[in-house]
Design a protein around this motif. Structure first.
Motif, short mmCIF file in Angstrom:
data_model
loop_
_atom_site.label_atom_id
_atom_site.label_comp_id
_atom_site.label_asym_id
_atom_site.label_seq_id
_atom_site.Cartn_x
_atom_site.Cartn_y
_atom_site.Cartn_z
N ILE A 139 0.86 -1.18 0.00
CA ILE A 139 0.00 0.00 0.00
C ILE A 139 0.90 1.23 0.00
CG2 ILE A 139 -1.68 1.31 1.38
CD1 ILE A 139 -2.92 -1.25 0.37
N ILE A 140 0.61 2.13 -0.92
CA ILE A 140 1.39 3.36 -1.05
C ILE A 140 0.42 4.52 -0.87
CG2 ILE A 140 2.79 4.72 -2.68
CD1 ILE A 140 3.25 1.78 -4.03
N VAL A 141 0.69 5.39 0.11
CA VAL A 141 -0.25 6.49 0.40
C VAL A 141 0.33 7.82 -0.10
CG1 VAL A 141 -1.44 7.77 2.23
CG2 VAL A 141 -1.21 5.30 2.41
N GLY A 142 -0.51 8.63 -0.74
CA GLY A 142 -0.04 9.93 -1.23
C GLY A 142 -1.05 11.03 -0.97
N GLY A 143 -0.58 12.27 -1.16
CA GLY A 143 -1.47 13.43 -1.00
C GLY A 143 -1.06 14.28 0.18
N GLY A 144 -0.39 15.40 -0.08
CA GLY A 144 -0.03 16.33 0.99
C GLY A 144 1.15 15.89 1.84
N ILE A 145 1.93 14.93 1.35
CA ILE A 145 3.09 14.50 2.16
C ILE A 145 4.26 15.43 1.80
CG2 ILE A 145 4.65 12.59 2.72
CD1 ILE A 145 2.36 10.67 2.04
N SER A 146 4.44 16.44 2.66
CA SER A 146 5.41 17.48 2.34
C SER A 146 6.60 17.49 3.30
CB SER A 146 4.72 18.85 2.34
OG SER A 146 4.02 19.03 3.55
N ASP A 147 6.60 16.59 4.28
CA ASP A 147 7.79 16.49 5.13
C ASP A 147 7.92 15.07 5.69
OD1 ASP A 147 6.18 16.31 7.49
OD2 ASP A 147 6.00 18.49 7.51
N LYS A 148 9.05 14.87 6.34
CA LYS A 148 9.42 13.56 6.87
C LYS A 148 8.40 13.04 7.90
CE LYS A 148 13.46 11.80 9.17
NZ LYS A 148 14.79 12.08 9.69
N GLU A 149 7.89 13.97 8.74
CA GLU A 149 6.94 13.55 9.78
C GLU A 149 5.66 13.00 9.17
OE1 GLU A 149 8.77 16.45 9.96
OE2 GLU A 149 10.07 15.43 11.40
N GLU A 168 16.71 13.54 0.51
CA GLU A 168 17.41 13.54 1.81
C GLU A 168 16.54 14.17 2.91
OE1 GLU A 168 22.04 13.29 0.34
OE2 GLU A 168 21.31 15.19 1.19
N GLU A 169 15.78 15.21 2.53
CA GLU A 169 14.90 15.83 3.54
C GLU A 169 13.86 14.84 4.05
OE1 GLU A 169 15.18 20.44 1.91
OE2 GLU A 169 13.27 19.38 1.78
N PHE A 170 13.42 13.94 3.18
CA PHE A 170 12.42 12.95 3.60
C PHE A 170 13.03 11.75 4.31
CE2 PHE A 170 9.72 15.11 0.46
CZ PHE A 170 8.52 15.16 1.16
N THR A 171 14.31 11.53 4.09
CA THR A 171 14.86 10.24 4.56
C THR A 171 15.95 10.35 5.61
OG1 THR A 171 16.41 10.26 2.69
CG2 THR A 171 14.36 9.05 2.39
N LYS A 172 16.59 11.52 5.70
CA LYS A 172 17.74 11.58 6.64
C LYS A 172 17.27 12.01 8.01
CE LYS A 172 21.56 10.51 4.35
NZ LYS A 172 22.17 11.23 3.23
#
Ligand SMILES: Cc1cc2nc3c(=O)[nH]c(=O)nc-3n(C[C@H](O)[C@H](O)[C@H](O)COP(=O)(O)O)c2cc1C
Length: 351
Positions: free
Chosen positions: A208-218, A347-351
């Motif tokens: 399952i892959i969720v999308g929509g408004g994901i703009s940061d790591k949190e 990197e902003e999403f993963t580090k």
């Protein structure tokens, strides 16, 4: 530590799928760069041949040629990475697009903006991964039931696209007023429940892959904690060097304020989210902007009645004619403050 995203025999190092963006916003440059960094890069097939010399006179060949070129180029840039193609269900000649993706070596087909009822038939005999996009339990039920009954197949993954996404939205306009994004978590859980029995029946995991408004790591972590295997992110990749759109499109995101982002009615028959620019204000004031030339891009569109030509609006956007353009964007586009590289965004999403 983020887990890789496995879709059948494919494995992306990072659980990030870059959402397909038409017209021309995600072609080989963006998709290749995302896949190179370990995500899944997605090319949008929507009017992909808009800059081919015979685009105005030929409905199919320029797009098949451009698809071939961009799939092969993205694969090359990605250095062995995973490349998908997003084909909207409403596209005229849908089946030919699917067959071209297979022939040109794409790894998966992702379809939203309508229900991809006949995708398994169009892709029969190939091991390309088939991924529908849904926004509701109802849509998930219809697609999975039909694929099971008619084609004896289950999707290889399912993308759940929530109400804060960009482009066309699988919601009624009244559901897009005062959005309570926390409440949408319940719908996500219900969709996961719809998918489960098919995992058992076909003895495979359906990510399952969720999308929509994901703009940061949190926000990304929130959906992974909810049980998603990955996330689909589009808007955050528009303001990158590698994004295939003109710099003026990217600057429109950087200059937009939160209140500039509105819900619009698209000729596709679905609501969409876009920047309230001079073009949208003209449509509102004049009621209708008649198309200059019809490209027969969608079955559902009647050029004599359509509010405006979506292809004209989106091609103007990618070329940077931003005052005459439909500037699709996600709800968080206003948060963009500068042009980054794809590597920086990841990197902003993963580090
Ligand atoms: C400019 C733009 C164009 C888009 N075009 C398409 C498209 O052609 N087909 C599609 O299925 N989704 C399209 N989308 C939706 C994205 O693929 C993605 O699922 C969604 O925007 C994710 O939300 P986010 O933008 O907030 O990250 C588009 C989104 C944007 C921002």
């Amino acid at each position: 530590m983020l887990k890789p995203l496995k879709i059948g025999n494919l494995e992306a190092k990072l659980p990030i799928v870059q959402g397909g963006m038409g017209v021309g916003v995600s072609r080989s440059s963006l998709a290749g760069a995302v896949a190179k960094e370990g995500g899944i890069g997605v090319i949008s097939a929507a009017q992909i041949g808009y800059d081919e010399p015979d685009w105005d006179t030929n409905q199919l060949e320029p797009h098949m040629r451009a698809l071939d070129k961009h799939i092969k180029r993205a694969k090359e840039i990605s250095d062995g990475g995973i490349i998908g193609v997003n084909i909207m269900a409403v596209t005229n000649h849908y089946e030919e697009y699917v067959k071209q993706c297979i022939k040109s070596g794409a790894d998966m087909i992702i379809t939203g903006a309508g229900l991809p009822m006949e995708l398994p038939q169009a892709a029969a005999g190939s091991d390309i991964k088939l991924v529908p996009i849904v926004s509701s339990k109802k849509a998930a039920n219809i697609i999975l039931k039909r694929w099971d009954k008619k084609h004896q197949i289950a999707p290889d993954a399912v993308v759940i696209e929530g109400p804060l996404a960009g482009g066309h939205l699988g919601f009624k306009p009244k559901e897009l007023v005062d959005i309570d994004i926390c409440a949408y978590d319940d719908e996500i859980k219900k969709i996961m429940e719809v998918v489960k029995p098919y995992e058992e029946k076909y003895e495979k995991h359906i990510p399952i892959i969720v999308g929509g408004g994901i703009s940061d790591k949190e926000k990304m972590q929130h959906y992974l904690d909810l049980g998603a295997d990955g996330v689909q992110i589009a808007t955050a990749f528009v303001t990158t060097e590698e994004c295939d759109a003109d710099i003026r499109y990217k600057e429109a995101y950087i200059n937009a304020k939160e209140e500039d982002i509105i819900i619009v009615q698209s000729p596709v028959g679905l609501p969409g989210r876009a920047i309230n620019n001079a073009f949208m204000k003209r449509v509102k004031a004049e009621g209708r902007i008649a198309p200059k030339h019809c490209h027969r891009c969608m079955e559902a569109c009647n050029p004599a009645e359509t509010l405006y030509c979506i292809t004209e609006g989106l091609v103007n956007a990618v070329k940077g004619n931003v005052d005459d353009a439909l500037l699709f964007c996600g709800a968080d586009a206003w948060k963009a403050d500068r042009i980054k590289t794809v590597k920086e965004v990841i990197e902003e999403f993963t580090k």
